[in-house]
Design an enzyme around this catalytic site. Structure first.
Site, PDB file in Angstrom:
ATOM      1  N   CYS A   1       0.843  -1.200   0.000  1.00  0.00           N
ATOM      2  CA  CYS A   1       0.000   0.000   0.000  1.00  0.00           C
ATOM      3  C   CYS A   1       0.878   1.250   0.000  1.00  0.00           C
ATOM      4  CB  CYS A   1      -0.939   0.005   1.207  1.00  0.00           C
ATOM      5  SG  CYS A   1      -2.333  -1.142   1.084  1.00  0.00           S
TER       6      CYS A   1
ATOM      7  N   ASP B   1      10.743  -6.705  -8.914  1.00  0.00           N
ATOM      8  CA  ASP B   1      10.970  -7.349  -7.623  1.00  0.00           C
ATOM      9  C   ASP B   1      12.399  -7.057  -7.162  1.00  0.00           C
ATOM     10  OD1 ASP B   1      11.714  -9.646  -5.727  1.00  0.00           O
ATOM     11  OD2 ASP B   1       9.583 -10.023  -6.064  1.00  0.00           O
TER      12      ASP B   1
ATOM     13  N   HIS C   1      -0.608  -9.933  -4.854  1.00  0.00           N
ATOM     14  CA  HIS C   1       0.303  -9.509  -5.908  1.00  0.00           C
ATOM     15  C   HIS C   1       0.629 -10.708  -6.775  1.00  0.00           C
ATOM     16  CE1 HIS C   1       2.712 -10.719  -2.424  1.00  0.00           C
ATOM     17  NE2 HIS C   1       3.686 -11.052  -3.261  1.00  0.00           N
TER      18      HIS C   1
END
Length: 120
Positions: free
Chosen positions: A16, A39, A106
């Protein structure tokens, strides 16, 4: 961020905070529904996370919004086409015992080579 996404935010959630721009990330895509970024510990030459702007704990929660889930998959495919040869693996870790470490849904988009050993 739209009002609904703001209403579905967990103040303690790292994703978030990334979505809100409070934590930097190497973004490769963003739109009104998702943010995608590289990533930090890639498991393949292309390893991107596609994260819905709205906080949902896991893919089981996201399944109640089929249009949103379909959008995550479409963005994953588009990124694989843009960043690799179009072929990709799409992984949702769901639950701690399945390797989920951030409890904001995700999708891991992995492409361009063999998957590295270890957890996603």
């Amino acid at each position: 961020m739209n009002n609904d996404a703001a209403e579905r935010r967990d103040e303690d959630c790292v994703f978030c905070k990334i979505v809100a721009g409070e934590i930097p990330s190497e973004r490769v895509h963003e739109d009104d529904q998702v943010v995608a970024f590289k990533d930090l510990s890639p498991q393949a030459p292309v390893h991107v996370l596609v994260v819905p702007r709205q906080h949902r704990a896991d893919v089981r929660e996201l399944a109640h919004q089929p249009e949103q889930l379909a959008h995550v998959v479409a963005v994953a495919g588009s990124l694989a086409q843009k960043l690799a040869d179009g072929d990709f693996r799409l992984v949702f870790n769901t639950g701690a015992n399945a390797g989920q470490t951030v409890f904001h849904v995700h999708a891991h988009v992995l492409a361009s080579g063999e998957l590295a050993e270890g957890e996603l």
